[in-house]
Write a protein that holds these residues in place. Structure first.
Motif, PDB file in Angstrom:
ATOM      1  N   GLU A 112       0.820  -1.217   0.000  1.00 48.39           N
ATOM      2  CA  GLU A 112       0.000   0.000   0.000  1.00 48.39           C
ATOM      3  C   GLU A 112       0.845   1.255   0.000  1.00 48.39           C
ATOM      4  O   GLU A 112       0.532   2.232  -0.677  1.00 48.39           O
ATOM      5  CB  GLU A 112      -0.919  -0.014   1.228  1.00 48.39           C
ATOM      6  N   LYS A 113       1.956   1.234   0.757  1.00 45.41           N
ATOM      7  CA  LYS A 113       2.798   2.423   0.852  1.00 45.41           C
ATOM      8  C   LYS A 113       3.461   2.715  -0.478  1.00 45.41           C
ATOM      9  O   LYS A 113       3.578   3.883  -0.901  1.00 45.41           O
ATOM     10  CB  LYS A 113       3.841   2.227   1.943  1.00 45.41           C
ATOM     11  N   ALA A 114       3.890   1.670  -1.184  1.00 42.38           N
ATOM     12  CA  ALA A 114       4.519   1.873  -2.477  1.00 42.38           C
ATOM     13  C   ALA A 114       3.519   2.466  -3.469  1.00 42.38           C
ATOM     14  O   ALA A 114       3.826   3.398  -4.219  1.00 42.38           O
ATOM     15  CB  ALA A 114       5.090   0.551  -3.001  1.00 42.38           C
ATOM     16  N   VAL A 115       2.308   1.894  -3.451  1.00 40.45           N
ATOM     17  CA  VAL A 115       1.296   2.382  -4.383  1.00 40.45           C
ATOM     18  C   VAL A 115       0.918   3.822  -4.049  1.00 40.45           C
ATOM     19  O   VAL A 115       0.764   4.689  -4.919  1.00 40.45           O
ATOM     20  CB  VAL A 115       0.046   1.476  -4.359  1.00 40.45           C
ATOM     21  N   MET A 116       0.734   4.143  -2.746  1.00 41.03           N
ATOM     22  CA  MET A 116       0.377   5.508  -2.338  1.00 41.03           C
ATOM     23  C   MET A 116       1.455   6.490  -2.766  1.00 41.03           C
ATOM     24  O   MET A 116       1.162   7.597  -3.260  1.00 41.03           O
ATOM     25  CB  MET A 116       0.178   5.583  -0.814  1.00 41.03           C
ATOM     26  N   THR A 117       2.728   6.061  -2.577  1.00 40.87           N
ATOM     27  CA  THR A 117       3.832   6.955  -2.959  1.00 40.87           C
ATOM     28  C   THR A 117       3.785   7.259  -4.445  1.00 40.87           C
ATOM     29  O   THR A 117       3.912   8.410  -4.881  1.00 40.87           O
ATOM     30  CB  THR A 117       5.173   6.317  -2.586  1.00 40.87           C
ATOM     31  N   TYR A 118       3.586   6.228  -5.242  1.00 41.19           N
ATOM     32  CA  TYR A 118       3.567   6.415  -6.704  1.00 41.19           C
ATOM     33  C   TYR A 118       2.353   7.249  -7.134  1.00 41.19           C
ATOM     34  O   TYR A 118       2.454   8.167  -7.951  1.00 41.19           O
ATOM     35  CB  TYR A 118       3.564   5.050  -7.386  1.00 41.19           C
ATOM     36  N   VAL A 119       1.177   6.952  -6.538  1.00 44.13           N
ATOM     37  CA  VAL A 119      -0.043   7.685  -6.917  1.00 44.13           C
ATOM     38  C   VAL A 119       0.068   9.149  -6.512  1.00 44.13           C
ATOM     39  O   VAL A 119      -0.424  10.054  -7.200  1.00 44.13           O
ATOM     40  CB  VAL A 119      -1.287   7.039  -6.278  1.00 44.13           C
ATOM     41  N   SER A 120       0.736   9.437  -5.355  1.00 45.16           N
ATOM     42  CA  SER A 120       0.886  10.836  -4.938  1.00 45.16           C
ATOM     43  C   SER A 120       1.664  11.633  -5.971  1.00 45.16           C
ATOM     44  O   SER A 120       1.451  12.838  -6.138  1.00 45.16           O
ATOM     45  CB  SER A 120       1.581  10.900  -3.575  1.00 45.16           C
ATOM     46  N   CYS A 121       2.618  10.953  -6.671  1.00 44.41           N
ATOM     47  CA  CYS A 121       3.353  11.648  -7.740  1.00 44.41           C
ATOM     48  C   CYS A 121       2.395  12.074  -8.851  1.00 44.41           C
ATOM     49  O   CYS A 121       2.545  13.138  -9.463  1.00 44.41           O
ATOM     50  CB  CYS A 121       4.464  10.747  -8.288  1.00 44.41           C
ATOM     51  N   TYR A 122       1.370  11.227  -9.149  1.00 44.35           N
ATOM     52  CA  TYR A 122       0.365  11.599 -10.150  1.00 44.35           C
ATOM     53  C   TYR A 122      -0.403  12.843  -9.684  1.00 44.35           C
ATOM     54  O   TYR A 122      -0.675  13.775 -10.463  1.00 44.35           O
ATOM     55  CB  TYR A 122      -0.623  10.450 -10.358  1.00 44.35           C
ATOM     56  N   TYR A 123      -0.745  12.830  -8.383  1.00 47.87           N
ATOM     57  CA  TYR A 123      -1.540  13.967  -7.861  1.00 47.87           C
ATOM     58  C   TYR A 123      -0.756  15.269  -8.015  1.00 47.87           C
ATOM     59  O   TYR A 123      -1.293  16.270  -8.492  1.00 47.87           O
ATOM     60  CB  TYR A 123      -1.863  13.720  -6.384  1.00 47.87           C
TER      61      TYR A 123
END
Length: 912
Positions: A233-244
């Motif tokens: 989850e942390k890896a995915v959140m980190t990557y998705v935050s870059c999209y945001y």
């Protein structure tokens, strides 16, 4: 609560991190790759990177550098030594900086980082990511993880096969990443060709496109995502935050462009409304300017027919030409009020029309037009009455002159005869008696000559167009009359000289002549009176003529007795002549009036009497019809006039009452307007009755105080008032909706306004307006301050003291300049609402527009034409380019434009 007080969240996340690492070591691999890529995405800005996340941060140097890059702040100077103590010192500086940002680091110490503890290092990096990349994300009062998840759900909602509920299994098929990219940059991905059953292709497509076009490094491996039952989850959140963060900048630019488009659209619309007002005002004033000289023309006509044509032209003007202009004038006022309301709502300065084109100027010109119109109608009616009187007098003059000339025909020749020179005594006596009878007849005709002269004098005074011919004929009659008088006197003297020689008198002939002459004159007068034309305007006048005629008919029996007596004298003469065989040389020497002539004239009188009866009866019927028209008009006018007055009062009452919402008042007024428009047939019916009255030449009406002019003016004012009142309510609704004013606030404003509007005029004077502001808790002081809308006990006491005229005049003058820009000395309810809404609502300002332009310009103090054309629609981009002044600052480049002065000009703070 401080935005960083949610420290327990970090603890929970750290605990989760501990358990995750124990349960699924595969996640550690994903976190290593993701966190390493995330760190490098920031370290490359400083020209460096890391290879091993647990080794490259051990000396603390790159860790401190990473914190400086992502925070934009300077950390304390690091230790450059290679010893363990130096490394621990650097790591501690980094950890202390993290803690200063409100983050509590539990179970993470500098020694573990320096020793290369992978678990602790990953935990520390995750804490940094949470604080600097995720924690500041906020969507609709949710933040951090919940805010980021809500943002993903909002952006991917329109896409099929995408259902984001978490940050692990919801992203395994790769469609979530592709949907985020396609939502913001649809040209980068053909979303329609993606398949849910091909997650590897979907994930690689998203990762490759993000790295190539969005500058987001590959932080995840597609194979790891697919092969892991539950991705980290942390890896995915980190990557998705870059999209945001990648797309939030584009969102700001889009918001800035939309704000500028909105402001420019309002400005363009207002300019078009101003041009429309100027054209409509110019056209209406030009029509008034052309029409007034026509209405002020007082050139008289010589004939009744010509004046009737002028009156018909005036009716066409009233029916056909003026009503559209009345509508244009009303629409002009509505457009002006709507434009001013829109300018106030968009925080623009009030519109000032060109010189001479203010609404007050148009009203003044309209008043001049109506004054000229009223004068023109009165003049035409007076002229028609004058021409009618002239025609009557001219006809009367011609009749009397004709009768007189017929009587005087041959009289001069008769008076010039020398027959007495060879006559016998009896003939002389007869001539003398005849002359006496002629003198009697001449005296009887003196009144007719005086009447003829009086009529000619009146025709001259009334400016009769054919006065020269009348004067010439009158002068001829007077000269002939004087000559007859002189000839009569001369003949009388000649006969008297001869009278002593001639003593024969025929008493019977003399008596006949003396009685026949007055009777004959009476019959001629009667015939003249019976044939005399008459003009009346009322029942009473025709009744007076009828009474006089009946009195005349009552004298006919006595006149018939006189006629028979005169004829008896003549019969006696004839009997004597026949009895005594008298040799008569001729007819009665004393008169030319024969019994046959008397009988003929008597028969003529008897024939004229019934003709006169018929004429009087016809005129009486016409006057009865006129009286019917008067009563018919009065019956309608006495209903329509009060109805208009009542409606005016009702509209005024509705506009100040507070029953229901503004929409209820608007619907009520529109229903009133519909009822008023439905009343138009009654006005048209009244116009028809009025036209019949004018065609019948009726100039007064004792049955009503209302004239058609009163009804027309009242009707036009009623239509204008209802339209203006509806427009005011619509503007109040527009103000309320645009400013977010509640119905309770609107009712409070209206209640306060009505309380101080004691004369119910719909406006407040300056002192009334000041008292109204104080009653609403508005503190008017010399120093402008933000109004809270509330007063404590001391403030209220100070407000009461200020009601004793102890108020700040400069602040009140500023407020009056806002609510009364034209300095009329009164405050309307619409201006009052605009002011109160401005005090309680936020609007676009020049500073906001400048900030938006600065975003489009990339934080530069100027903007180029290319940037405007790229960010704004074509027409609004060109609008800015044409109106923006060149930028002259020290950092100016060729083609630089000054958006700051342009923004202030939009709100009237400088010239555009």
């Amino acid at each position: 609560m401080d935005q960083y007080d949610e420290n327990h969240d970090y603890m929970h996340q750290e605990d989760d991190w501990d358990r995750d690492m124990l349960l699924d070591p595969a996640w550690e691999k994903q976190q290593r790759k993701t966190f390493t890529a995330w760190c490098n995405s920031h370290l490359r800005k400083a020209g460096t990177q890391i290879e091993s996340i647990e080794d490259d941060f051990r000396d603390g140097l790159k860790l401190m550098l990473l914190l400086e890059v992502i925070s934009g702040e300077r950390l304390p100077k690091p230790e450059r030594g290679k010893m363990r103590v130096h490394k621990i010192s650097n790591v501690n500086k980094a950890l202390e900086f993290i803690a200063s940002k409100g983050v509590k680091l539990v179970s993470i110490g500098a020694e573990e980082i320096v020793d290369g503890n992978a678990k602790m290092t990953l935990g520390m990096i995750w804490t940094i990511i949470l604080r600097f990349a995720i924690q500041d994300i906020s969507v609709e009062e949710t933040s951090a993880k919940e805010g980021l998840l809500l943002w993903c759900q909002r952006k991917t909602a329109p896409y099929k096969n995408v259902n984001i509920q978490n940050f692990h299994i919801s992203w395994k098929d790769g469609l979530g990443f592709c949907a985020l990219i396609h939502r913001h940059r649809p040209e980068l991905i053909d979303y329609g060709k993606l398949r849910k059953d091909d997650p590897l292709t979907n994930l690689n497509t998203a990762f490759d496109v993000a790295e190539k076009y969005l500058d987001i490094p590959k932080m995840l491996d597609a194979e790891d995502i697919i092969s892991t039952l539950r991705p980290d989850e942390k890896a995915v959140m980190t990557y998705v935050s870059c999209y945001y963060h990648a797309f939030s900048g584009a969102q700001k630019a889009e918001t800035a462009a939309n704000r500028i488009c909105k402001v420019l659209a309002v400005n363009q619309e207002n300019e078009q409304l101003m041009e429309d007002y100027e054209k409509l005002a110019s056209d209406l004033l030009e029509w008034i300017r052309r029409t007034i000289p026509w209405l002020e023309n007082r050139t008289p006509e010589n004939t009744m027919q010509a004046m009737q044509q002028k009156l018909e032209d005036f009716r066409d003007y009233r029916r056909l030409h003026k009503p559209p202009k009345v509508q244009e004038k009303c629409q002009l006022e509505i457009n002006f009020n709507t434009l001013q309301t829109k300018l106030r709502l968009s925080n623009r300065p009030a519109f000032m029309p060109s010189e001479g084109k203010m609404v007050s100027d148009i009203n003044n010109a309209w008043g001049t037009l109506e004054h000229a119109e009223k004068g023109y109608e009165e003049w035409m009616l007076n002229e028609i009455g004058r021409l009618e009187r002239l025609d009557h007098l001219a006809e009367k003059f011609r009749q009397k002159a004709c009768i007189h000339e017929a009587w005087t025909d041959g009289k001069e020749e008769m008076l010039k005869q020398k027959d007495y020179e060879t006559a016998t005594l009896s003939e002389i006596k007869a001539l003398l008696k005849k002359h006496e009878a002629f003198e009697s007849d001449l005296a009887a005709h003196q009144d007719r000559v005086e009447q003829i002269a009086a009529i000619a004098q009146e025709l001259n005074e009334l400016d009769y167009y054919d006065s020269p011919s009348v004067n010439a004929q009158c002068q001829k009659i007077c000269d002939q009359w004087d000559n007859l008088g002189a000839l009569t006197q001369t003949r009388k003297e000649a006969l008297e000289r001869t009278e002593k020689l001639l003593e024969t008198i025929d008493q019977l002939y003399l008596e006949y002549a003396k009685r026949a002459a007055p009777f004959n004159n009476w019959m001629e007068g009667a015939m003249e009176d019976l044939q005399d034309t008459f003009i009346v305007h009322t029942i009473e006048e025709i009744q007076g003529l009828t009474t006089a005629h009946e009195q005349f008919k009552a004298t006919l029996p006595e006149a018939d007795k006189e006629r028979q007596a005169i004829l008896g004298i003549h019969n006696e003469v004839t009997k004597i002549v026949q009895t005594y065989h008298v040799n008569m040389a001729g007819s009665n020497p004393y008169t030319t009036i024969t019994p046959v002539e008397i009988n003929n004239k008597w028969d003529k009188v008897r024939q004229l009497v019934p003709q006169r009866d018929n004429a009087l009866m016809e005129e009486h019927a016409r006057q009865q019809h006129n009286e019917k028209l008067r009563k018919q008009f009065a019956a309608q006018a006495n209903v329509v006039g009060p109805w208009i007055q009542t409606k005016m009062q009702e509209i005024g009452r509705i506009s100040i009452e507070m029953h229901g919402t503004l929409e209820d008042q608007l619907n009520h007024l529109r229903q009133y307007e519909k009822n008023i428009v439905n009343y138009k047939p009654k006005i048209d019916q009244l116009e028809g009755d009025h036209q019949q009255i004018q065609e019948a030449l009726i100039f007064d009406n004792k049955h009503t105080l209302y004239t058609m002019e009163h009804i027309r003016v009242g009707w036009e004012q009623l239509l204008t008032t209802i339209a203006r009142t509806i427009n005011e309510i619509e503007n109040q609704i527009l103000t309320r909706d645009a400013k977010g004013i509640s119905q309770e606030q609107m009712n409070e404003f209206r209640s306060s306004f009505n309380h101080f509007d004691r004369d119910h005029s719909g406006t407040l004077g300056p002192e009334e307006f000041k008292a109204c502001l104080i009653s609403l808790g508005y503190d008017i002081g010399n120093d402008p301050q933000k109004k809270t809308g509330m007063m404590d006990v001391d403030d209220f006491r100070a407000c009461l003291i200020s009601m004793g005229y102890n108020m700040g005049e400069s602040e009140f003058a500023r407020i009056m300049s806002i609510v009364d820009p034209n300095h009329l000395g009164v405050v309307t309810f619409q201006a009052f609402i605009d002011f109160m809404s401005r005090e309680t609502a936020d609007t676009d300002t020049a500073d906001q527009v400048m900030a938006s332009f600065k975003i489009l310009a990339g934080d530069k103090n100027y903007i180029t034409a290319e940037e405007l054309r790229r960010e704004l629609p074509p027409d609004q981009a060109e609008y800015c380019i044409v109106r923006m002044a060149p930028y002259t600052g020290p950092d100016a480049v060729p083609g630089a434009l000054d958006y700051m002065s342009f923004s202030t000009a939009l709100y009237g703070e400088s010239d555009l």
